[in-house]
Design an enzyme around this catalytic site. Structure first.
Site, PDB file in Angstrom:
ATOM      1  N   GLU A  41       0.880  -1.160   0.000  1.00 43.19           N
ATOM      2  CA  GLU A  41       0.000   0.000   0.000  1.00 43.19           C
ATOM      3  C   GLU A  41       0.924   1.217   0.000  1.00 43.19           C
ATOM      4  O   GLU A  41       1.826   1.294   0.839  1.00 43.19           O
ATOM      5  CB  GLU A  41      -0.864  -0.035   1.271  1.00 43.19           C
ATOM      6  CG  GLU A  41      -2.005   0.921   1.219  1.00 43.19           C
ATOM      7  CD  GLU A  41      -2.854   0.902   2.491  1.00 43.19           C
ATOM      8  OE1 GLU A  41      -2.798  -0.084   3.259  1.00 43.19           O
ATOM      9  OE2 GLU A  41      -3.554   1.900   2.711  1.00 43.19           O
ATOM     10  N   ARG A 272       5.188 -13.312   9.516  1.00 43.78           N
ATOM     11  CA  ARG A 272       5.889 -12.071   9.210  1.00 43.78           C
ATOM     12  C   ARG A 272       7.237 -12.059   9.921  1.00 43.78           C
ATOM     13  O   ARG A 272       7.477 -12.819  10.857  1.00 43.78           O
ATOM     14  CB  ARG A 272       5.056 -10.860   9.596  1.00 43.78           C
ATOM     15  CG  ARG A 272       4.818 -10.705  11.075  1.00 43.78           C
ATOM     16  CD  ARG A 272       3.700  -9.722  11.388  1.00 43.78           C
ATOM     17  NE  ARG A 272       3.951  -8.392  10.899  1.00 43.78           N
ATOM     18  CZ  ARG A 272       3.280  -7.815   9.895  1.00 43.78           C
ATOM     19  NH1 ARG A 272       2.293  -8.448   9.312  1.00 43.78           N
ATOM     20  NH2 ARG A 272       3.558  -6.598   9.517  1.00 43.78           N
ATOM     21  N   LYS A 282       4.523   0.486  11.503  1.00 40.62           N
ATOM     22  CA  LYS A 282       4.489   1.776  10.816  1.00 40.62           C
ATOM     23  C   LYS A 282       4.296   2.921  11.804  1.00 40.62           C
ATOM     24  O   LYS A 282       4.938   3.959  11.703  1.00 40.62           O
ATOM     25  CB  LYS A 282       3.336   1.781   9.816  1.00 40.62           C
ATOM     26  CG  LYS A 282       3.781   1.978   8.373  1.00 40.62           C
ATOM     27  CD  LYS A 282       2.654   1.752   7.380  1.00 40.62           C
ATOM     28  CE  LYS A 282       3.122   0.880   6.238  1.00 40.62           C
ATOM     29  NZ  LYS A 282       2.084   0.484   5.302  1.00 40.62           N
TER      30      LYS A 282
HETATM   31  P1  ATP Z   1      -0.152  -1.807   6.976  1.00 45.43           P
HETATM   32  O1  ATP Z   1      -0.266  -2.072   8.412  1.00 45.43           O
HETATM   33  O2  ATP Z   1      -0.273  -0.360   6.622  1.00 45.43           O
HETATM   34  O3  ATP Z   1      -0.942  -2.723   6.077  1.00 45.43           O
HETATM   35  P2  ATP Z   1       2.109  -3.319   6.056  1.00 45.43           P
HETATM   36  O4  ATP Z   1       3.445  -3.319   6.711  1.00 45.43           O
HETATM   37  O5  ATP Z   1       1.312  -4.562   6.046  1.00 45.43           O
HETATM   38  O6  ATP Z   1       1.360  -2.113   6.709  1.00 45.43           O
HETATM   39  P3  ATP Z   1       1.757  -3.244   3.204  1.00 45.43           P
HETATM   40  O7  ATP Z   1       2.112  -2.185   2.260  1.00 45.43           O
HETATM   41  O8  ATP Z   1       0.350  -3.661   3.308  1.00 45.43           O
HETATM   42  O9  ATP Z   1       2.309  -2.771   4.593  1.00 45.43           O
HETATM   43  O10 ATP Z   1       2.679  -4.523   2.959  1.00 45.43           O
HETATM   44  C1  ATP Z   1       2.999  -5.030   1.689  1.00 45.43           C
HETATM   45  C2  ATP Z   1       3.355  -6.477   1.814  1.00 45.43           C
HETATM   46  O11 ATP Z   1       4.453  -6.673   2.709  1.00 45.43           O
HETATM   47  C3  ATP Z   1       2.202  -7.285   2.352  1.00 45.43           C
HETATM   48  O12 ATP Z   1       2.040  -8.440   1.560  1.00 45.43           O
HETATM   49  C4  ATP Z   1       2.619  -7.635   3.738  1.00 45.43           C
HETATM   50  O13 ATP Z   1       2.087  -8.855   4.147  1.00 45.43           O
HETATM   51  C5  ATP Z   1       4.145  -7.683   3.637  1.00 45.43           C
HETATM   52  N1  ATP Z   1       4.760  -7.396   4.927  1.00 45.43           N
HETATM   53  C6  ATP Z   1       4.572  -6.309   5.696  1.00 45.43           C
HETATM   54  N2  ATP Z   1       5.257  -6.402   6.854  1.00 45.43           N
HETATM   55  C7  ATP Z   1       5.922  -7.590   6.818  1.00 45.43           C
HETATM   56  C8  ATP Z   1       6.802  -8.292   7.717  1.00 45.43           C
HETATM   57  N3  ATP Z   1       7.146  -7.777   8.909  1.00 45.43           N
HETATM   58  N4  ATP Z   1       7.273  -9.490   7.325  1.00 45.43           N
HETATM   59  C9  ATP Z   1       6.952 -10.007   6.135  1.00 45.43           C
HETATM   60  N5  ATP Z   1       6.131  -9.421   5.261  1.00 45.43           N
HETATM   61  C10 ATP Z   1       5.605  -8.223   5.580  1.00 45.43           C
END
Ligand code: ATP
Ligand code: MG
Length: 573
Positions: A41, A272, A282
């Site tokens: 996002e 994750r 974030k």
């Molecule tokens: P939000 O809480 O705003 O959704 P987010 O960290 O999930 O934040 P996104 O932009 O939705 O941000 O994430 C993009 C991709 O990265 C998603 O597929 C998410 O699952 C993956 N992702 C985010 N954080 C992690 C993490 N700590 N480990 C592995 N993958 C991650």
């Protein structure tokens, strides 16, 4: 959560996701096609956790000869900005991945999504609800109690279509109505209790402008995006596990309507990344930047990818790390030392060696003529003779590390003290004769005599057996530069977590765990060849660690060096 430090693994170890793909390839489910996606996002900067997801998705596509899409999941009009889109593109490219022609924006699918929603209304699988958000929440039930139907649940198809179109046309205020999937208010899975799929938002979208007054919810939009792009394996983090039944319900309903061919994309969840000594949330990252605890989103101490790049971390190091930690279904913590070690291993292979004196003390070679100089030679890499050698000018006055002299040596000290002999690395053997002090008794210079027939690389050099080996920079030839010694941003492995002895019922503030020594700036003397080092060039400063030329603050002739990582893990107990 378990606690482990993964061991080194073969370049391509099997894991449960690779097993699924290989089974699909065996059964011919996708005719051998593998298509994944990384769907950020655009509402913030990418961090180390995203790197895990990027390496996983792009890595699988590479391994199986497929493609990985870079898709901006920009369905939320308020929080998204072009600045983040640009930064994300740059970060994924920096990691070394290529999406080819597969760059997509979820907002480009708004028309299709809208058609899907109308279709669901027509077949009785969606309805317009006019309850407020609070009322909807109140009727949703709990984990132990079923929900209750909304009084609007049985509106006719005609009424639903009419209301939804008027929602689209901007007739109603935000929140007046929502569109909900009609599934089962008694489902044990709360996500199937008629989830909201569209809401009214009179907001300007960064790409779609003000065309839309209704926006799809993430849980509705995401499966459709995957299906439109014919993704085979839709890999996401574990918190979406409970959403999978809705993902499947929605795509199945739309496949019935002929929107998408079968087989439908399969959602697969993995754990994750959680890293010790690091925060990835974030909200916390924003707080660190906004409150000035770090110097910006690209501060080398932040776990953002732009920060990592400035720090000198390498794309290859991240890939190595992702491979080493693997993927699993169980949440766990990875020791930050594993990431640092991956960077160290890669830098050890690629970084040329240089000499830098970080805490300078003058050394005067009293029997070397004033104004004279000569060349010594040092290999650029001890294991790669093909990288050649460079000149180190030698002269009467040199800089050495302050800790390399002791007027009164402690037991076992083999470096400079009066009467002792050491080798100046790549240069001569010298005998220390004493030191000079100022009026306060502070040592201002070390004195020594050199042995002219002891020069490294000459036949006489081996006649001298000395225990100490000291690095040096010629004072007349070296350059004085700014060096920033970066260390872990937090001093505690689980920033903000409660600890033994904390008062009951009291939260700990993660900011209390900041490491006050995470950045030290100093003026150092470096060998002349570093004076014009290019931004992002990486070096090992012998005995000190790996350093990178800062890509933001360096000027031609005035490089700034950031310490990427120390030579050894100094945090290990
Ligand atoms: P939000 O809480 O705003 O959704 P987010 O960290 O999930 O934040 P996104 O932009 O939705 O941000 O994430 C993009 C991709 O990265 C998603 O597929 C998410 O699952 C993956 N992702 C985010 N954080 C992690 C993490 N700590 N480990 C592995 N993958 C991650
Ligand atoms: Mg997310």
């Amino acid at each position: 959560m378990s606690h482990h430090t993964p061991k080194d693994s073969a370049p391509v170890a099997s894991n449960f996701i690779r097993n699924i793909i290989e089974e699909d390839n065996r059964s011919g489910k996708w005719s051998g096609r593998v298509e994944t996606r990384f769907p950020p996002e655009p509402n913030g900067y990418l961090h180390y956790g995203h790197a895990k997801s990027i390496c996983l998705n792009f890595g699988l596509a590479e391994q199986y000869g497929g493609a990985c899409h870079l898709r901006f999941d920009d369905t939320n009009p308020e929080k998204e900005e072009q600045e983040y889109v640009d930064a994300i593109i740059e970060a994924v490219r920096w990691l070394g991945f290529d999406w080819g022609t597969h760059l997509y924006f979820a907002s480009d699918y708004f028309d299709r999504m809208y058609e899907c929603a109308e279709y669901l209304i027509r077949v009785g699988k969606a309805y317009v609800d006019s309850l407020s958000a609070e009322q909807i929440r109140a009727l949703r039930g709990t984990l132990t109690e079923p929900g209750q139907n909304s009084p609007y649940r049985d509106r006719s198809v005609e009424e639903n279509l009419d209301l939804f179109r008027r929602m689209r046309d901007g007739e109603f205020a935000d929140g007046a109505h929502v569109l909900r999937a009609k599934i089962d208010m008694a489902s044990p899975n709360i996500n199937l209790r008629d989830p909201v799929i569209y809401r009214i938002r009179k907001a300007v979208h960064h790409r779609a402008g003000n065309k839309w007054c209704v926006y799809p919810m993430y849980t509705f939009a995401h499966p459709i995006e995957d299906a439109i792009e014919r993704i085979t394996h839709s890999i996401c983090t574990l918190e979406f596990e409970d959403q999978r039944p809705f993902y499947d319900w929605l795509l199945d309903a739309l496949a019935e309507g002929g929107f998408f061919p079968r087989p439908l994309p399969q959602q697969i969840e993995f754990a994750r990344l959680n890293l010790t000594y690091v925060v990835l949330s974030k909200r916390k990252l924003i707080q660190l930047v906004d409150e000035g605890h770090v110097a910006g989103w690209d501060d080398p101490r932040l776990p953002t990818l732009i920060g990592a790049r400035r720090r000198g971390y390498t794309p290859e190091g991240f890939r190595r790390f992702a491979e080493r930690i693997g993927v699993s279904k169980a949440d766990s913590w990875i020791d930050i030392g594993v990431l640092e070690e991956c960077m160290r291993e890669h830098l050890n292979e690629v970084a040329e060696r240089r000499v830098a004196v970080l805490d300078p003390l003058k050394l005067i070679i009293t029997n070397y003529p004033e104004g004279q100089s000569e060349r010594c030679q040092a290999p650029n890499h001890p294991l790669k003779p093909e990288l050649g050698k460079r000149d180190l000018p030698f002269s009467r006055e040199l800089w050495i590390e302050r800790e390399d002299f002791m007027e009164e040596p402690v037991k076992g000290y083999h470096r400079l003290y009066p009467g002792n002999m050491v080798r100046l690395r790549y240069g001569f053997v010298i005998r220390c004769t004493g030191c000079q002090k100022d009026a306060n008794g502070n040592i201002t210079a070390v004195l020594a005599e050199y042995l002219p027939d002891s020069k490294s690389g000459t036949p006489g050099a081996d006649n001298y057996k000395v225990k100490g080996n000291v690095h040096w920079v010629s004072a007349a030839h070296g350059c004085q530069v700014e060096v920033r010694l970066y260390d872990r941003l937090f001093a505690h492995p689980y920033p903000g977590a409660r600890r033994d002895g904390d008062p009951d019922g009291q939260e700990r503030d993660f900011l209390d765990d900041l490491n006050p020594e995470s950045k030290r700036t100093l003026r150092a003397w470096v060998e002349p060849s570093l004076g014009h080092a290019r931004p992002e060039a990486r070096f090992q400063f012998e005995r000190h660690g790996y350093f990178v030329v800062d890509r933001v603050d360096s000027r031609d002739g005035a490089p700034v060096f950031n310490r990427t990582v120390t030579l050894k893990d100094t945090w290990k107990k």
